[in-house]
Structure formats: structure tokens, C-alpha cells
Design an enzyme around this catalytic site. Sequence first.
Site, mmCIF file in Angstrom:
data_model
loop_
_atom_site.group_PDB
_atom_site.id
_atom_site.type_symbol
_atom_site.label_atom_id
_atom_site.label_comp_id
_atom_site.label_asym_id
_atom_site.label_seq_id
_atom_site.Cartn_x
_atom_site.Cartn_y
_atom_site.Cartn_z
ATOM 1 N N SER A 1 0.843 -1.190 0.000
ATOM 2 C CA SER A 1 0.000 0.000 0.000
ATOM 3 C C SER A 1 0.886 1.252 0.000
ATOM 4 O O SER A 1 1.643 1.464 -0.950
ATOM 5 C CB SER A 1 -0.955 -0.044 1.192
ATOM 6 O OG SER A 1 -2.031 0.865 1.024
ATOM 7 N N MET A 2 0.838 2.085 1.026
ATOM 8 C CA MET A 2 1.736 3.227 1.085
ATOM 9 C C MET A 2 3.187 2.771 0.929
ATOM 10 O O MET A 2 4.007 3.446 0.281
ATOM 11 C CB MET A 2 1.586 3.977 2.405
ATOM 12 C CG MET A 2 2.517 5.176 2.547
ATOM 13 S SD MET A 2 2.453 6.009 4.155
ATOM 14 C CE MET A 2 3.433 4.879 5.147
#
Length: 255
Positions: free
Chosen positions: A94-95
Site C-alpha cells: 500500500s503506502m
Amino acid sequence: MTSTSTNHWLPIPEPKPDAHLRLFCFPYAGGAARIFNAWSDQIPETMELCPVELPGHGRRLAEKPYARLSPLVEAIAIAINPFLDKPFAFFGHSMGALLAFELAQHLREYNAPQPVHLFVSGCRAPQFPDTDSPSRNLPDEELIKKLRWLKGTPREVLDNPEMRQLLFPVLRADFAVCEMYEYRSQPPLDCPITALGGWRDPATRSGGLRGWQQHTTETFAKKVFRGNHFFLHSSQTPLLKFLCKQLSLGENLPT
């Protein structure tokens, strides 16, 4: 050099001075380095797990978290530089996938060693605009609803006002890192890229994973596992077996 470190960016759970390869792991928004610690028991002795602890997270809770991606990437590059003395790979979820991708670009720009493989997990390709509503400035109640929907934050955390008071500033900073990110077109990387997702992960829709293919001159692979956006936990064993196979370490997996 030995891999034993007091570097607060890299709380290595099991130092392996004789490992052939280091796997740097970058967590999702709000995640601490310890989310990867359980991986140590399922990777071969030839691989050293190097989870990255971001300011404001985990053991660094007292520090101010970054709210912009570029300065965070620059800080990580400085911190891990002494550990790039042997082959290494990046895994980001994700991030963390955005961090890993931009870090690889940053290292190339400064003629630093490059990863032998980039694993981007739970994240659509960066050239695709983010169509989700911004979360960084949501009122607390709305943020709680979103986190419940994502199913990645324990209920006991969301139900505890004191724990929310600790977590929410970090989450908002992390959401800002992602939501304020501006993709810059750059030449593709010279390392293989593998894009990973969960069957019920929104990032797997509309070609979001396939779009990573344009960012490499080498081989590209896509793999989808059982689970939602946080499949890296629910499908941990098959995920790690797949990673090791991609890194040609599958024959060294513990039986």
C-alpha cells in the site's frame, strides 16, 4: 560489514551476517516494522529481513511522522545506505509500495545500488489517479468508519479513545503522504517488478496491478492471493513462498 544494527530505521528482528540477500519491507499506512517480524520464521537463512520503521510509528512513536513522500524517501535512502553492500530486494504494501518504488527511483538517480527485485503490494500503479475520497482530513467518526471498512485496524484500537488519540495523527500523516503524492514520469527501472494483490483488494481492479508493467525494462509478474487489502497477513505463508520463488530462493525454504 555485519548486519547487527542499532539503526532506528531498521529494527532487524534476526540479524544474519552471512545472508546472501536483504529484503527491505515497507509497511502500509499506520503500520509499524513489527508487522513483518513473523516473516523471519518462514524465510530461508540466506535472506535477512529488514523491516523499515518510519518516524511516528512503532518504536518511534514519539517522533513526528512525515506528511510528504519526497523528504521521507530521501531520509530512508540515507538510513539504509550502509546496508546496500549486498544484493537486496524491496517489498512494500500500500503506502509502502509507493515508498519502495520512489526509493528505487531515487537510488538510481544518485547512482546508488539498485534492488534486484521490486515487490509492490496492495497498490495500483502510480500513474493511475487516486479516485478514492481523501481521508487525511476526515472527522474522527468518519475516519473510524473507513478504517472499519478496510478491516485492517483492530476493533479494540478503534473502540479505545486513548489509542485512537495516538494512532490517528500518524494515520492522517500517512494518508497525506499518499494523497499528496504527485506521480512524475521517469524511465522504467532495470529490475524485475512483481505486483501483488488480494482477491477482494480494490487495488486489483481495473488493471491497477497490471499498470506496474510499464515501470520495468525487465520481467513483470502479477499475483493475486486470497483475502482483502490486508492479504499479506491472511495469506502470509503462500505470499512468502511466492516471494522466495521469485527471488530464486525457493529451494532454501524450510520444510
